[in-house]
Design a protein around this motif. Structure first.
Motif, PDB file in Angstrom:
ATOM      1  N   ALA B 230     -16.937  67.724 -38.236  1.00  0.00           N
ATOM      2  CA  ALA B 230     -16.031  68.492 -37.379  1.00  0.00           C
ATOM      3  C   ALA B 230     -14.711  68.599 -38.131  1.00  0.00           C
ATOM      4  O   ALA B 230     -14.314  67.660 -38.816  1.00  0.00           O
ATOM      5  N   ALA B 242     -13.919  64.803 -39.333  1.00  0.00           N
ATOM      6  CA  ALA B 242     -14.490  63.660 -38.591  1.00  0.00           C
ATOM      7  C   ALA B 242     -15.989  63.895 -38.458  1.00  0.00           C
ATOM      8  O   ALA B 242     -16.437  65.050 -38.468  1.00  0.00           O
ATOM      9  N   PRO B 243     -16.777  62.822 -38.315  1.00  0.00           N
ATOM     10  CA  PRO B 243     -18.211  63.036 -38.144  1.00  0.00           C
ATOM     11  C   PRO B 243     -18.478  63.940 -36.937  1.00  0.00           C
ATOM     12  O   PRO B 243     -17.868  63.764 -35.882  1.00  0.00           O
ATOM     13  N   LEU B 244     -19.379  64.897 -37.120  1.00  0.00           N
ATOM     14  CA  LEU B 244     -19.708  65.808 -36.026  1.00  0.00           C
ATOM     15  C   LEU B 244     -20.702  65.116 -35.086  1.00  0.00           C
ATOM     16  O   LEU B 244     -21.696  64.548 -35.540  1.00  0.00           O
TER      17      LEU B 244
END
Lengths: 193, 249
Positions: B230, B242-244
């Motif tokens: 993301a 950021a991790p999706l």
């Protein structure tokens, strides 16, 4: 009577957070206002600590009107996930606004960004108000995934978390799965206080 | 390629913390990377942040714009905390309107002949060489390719530009404009094959809201992540990744 109730809640929160990294507070909707008052009074009484309060329940503006002292509490940063989506555009210096409560990754980034700027010697706390309301705007699975991510990140950085969940019909399955990720669960019942 | 060989390569840190982690440290120096996205996806911001971060580390950079006038570009960037006007004034970051250069060279502004393209290439190389830049941006390569009349000219132009800049150890980002929600990397289907890397800026819909996404599709010479992240753009921190969250929508 009200003071006794709020003092009781404060004491329970204080005792639980002292010995646990994360606590979940499960409460009926009828106790929400009391819990909020207890929580804010407790937070305000700890100015040496750093608090991030994520609200998905009430806009920051409403909270600030209800609890005037929070605007003066420099050690509390609010992250408001609902004002913008509701068309409330006013800004306050101690509040960060997220466009929509569906933007969970952005929420995670903002939470960690606040803590990044904090001196490591200060105790750090994150309050999520509330998991049940996050589920109104998102599918339960994605809220679960978000909560896993955020608790892993906060644990790694020694940040304490307090997550609220308001009991709602039909949501028990999801809320239980989430709330039990915490080290300690406080179940608020009128009869307990 | 073995991990150790990747680690031996000289890298150009983007200065965007999560992106450098995804790249295994940074972009291999001298690479040409296509930054792909639709309108408003954050291509220009990412490129400018890359350039400014480099300048803050002492690496001179140049930004060639074709899509918007310089005053608009700087006005948009002034809203970001990473933007530092002093870096422009000191010449660490150079902003150049390629359309003005084309006019001064007497080039047809709509369509370039082979000679025009060659003259423009020489100018770009000379500027990069004279300024001794280590980071170079062309925003956008799509607008430039539009003026090059054949696929061969596009291929030749990007290949020669990339080769010359690589020899100068200059890392290049080329922005590529694509239509929204289309899984394509360029307008002409050539740019991605000549580039060493592709960063794809997209979005996904979640409950009616658009979540920005970022993915490294390729990066030659780097043991890079291929996961979709993301992406956030804020005035305070510029681009952040950021991790999706992947749960079923």
């Amino acid at each position: 009577m009200a003071n006794v109730l709020i003092d009781g809640l404060k004491e329970r929160i204080s005792n639980a957070i002292k010995i646990n990294q994360s606590i979940g507070i499960l409460l009926p909707g009828s106790n929400y206002s009391d819990l909020l008052q207890a929580l804010f009074e407790y937070m305000s009484s700890q100015p040496e600590d750093v608090w991030v309060y994520v609200t998905i329940t009430k806009p920051y503006e409403t909270l600030a009107k209800e609890f005037e002292f929070i605007e003066e509490s420099k050690h509390i940063t609010f992250i408001d996930c609902i004002s913008r989506a509701a068309g409330i555009t006013k800004t306050y210096p101690n509040c960060i606004y997220i466009e929509s409560p569906t933007m969970l990754e952005k929420l995670g980034l903002e939470v960690m960004n606040v803590f990044k700027e904090v001196n490591n010697e200060r105790r750090k706390y994150l309050v999520i108000d509330s998991l049940s309301n996050l589920m109104i705007y998102n599918d339960p699975d994605i809220v679960t995934e978000f909560f896993y991510h955020i608790t892993n990140r906060t644990r790694a950085r020694n940040i304490h978390t307090i997550s609220l969940a308001i009991e709602e019909e039909g949501m028990d399955k999801y809320l239980n799965r989430l709330i039990y990720l915490n080290d300690k669960i406080l179940k608020v019942r009128d009869s307990f206080i | 390629m073995q991990e150790s060989e990747f680690q031996k390569k000289e890298i150009c840190k983007t200065g965007i913390e999560e992106l450098d982690v995804m790249l295994g440290g940074g972009i291999p120096i001298g690479s040409t990377v296509l930054v792909v996205g639709s309108s408003g996806s954050g291509k220009t911001t990412l490129c400018m942040q890359f350039l400014i971060n480099g300048a803050k580390q002492g690496e001179r950079g140049v930004f060639f714009t074709i899509t918007e006038p310089l005053f608009k570009l700087t006005k948009n960037m002034e809203g970001f905390e990473f933007y530092d006007k002093k870096l422009i004034e000191s010449g660490m970051v150079n902003l150049i309107d390629l359309r003005i250069i084309s006019e001064r060279l007497g080039l047809d502004t709509e369509k370039y002949t082979v000679e025009d393209a060659s003259a423009l290439l020489d100018i770009l190389r000379d500027i990069a060489d004279e300024l001794n830049v280590k980071r170079l941006i062309i925003d956008s390569i799509t607008a430039l390719c539009y003026r090059l009349q054949t696929p061969e000219m596009i291929r030749d132009f990007i290949f020669k530009l990339g080769s010359s800049l690589a020899a100068m150890k200059c890392t290049t980002l080329l922005t590529s404009e694509v239509p929204p929600r289309k899984f394509q990397y360029s307008q002409y289907g050539i740019e991605e094959f000549i580039s060493d890397g592709i960063f794809f800026l997209g979005d996904i819909e979640r409950k009616g809201d658009l979540i920005r996404t970022f993915q490294i599709v390729k990066m030659r010479g780097a043991a890079h992540s291929r996961t979709k992240s993301a992406m956030s753009i804020s005035s305070k921190n510029g681009i952040e990744l950021a991790p999706l969250l992947r749960s079923r929508e």
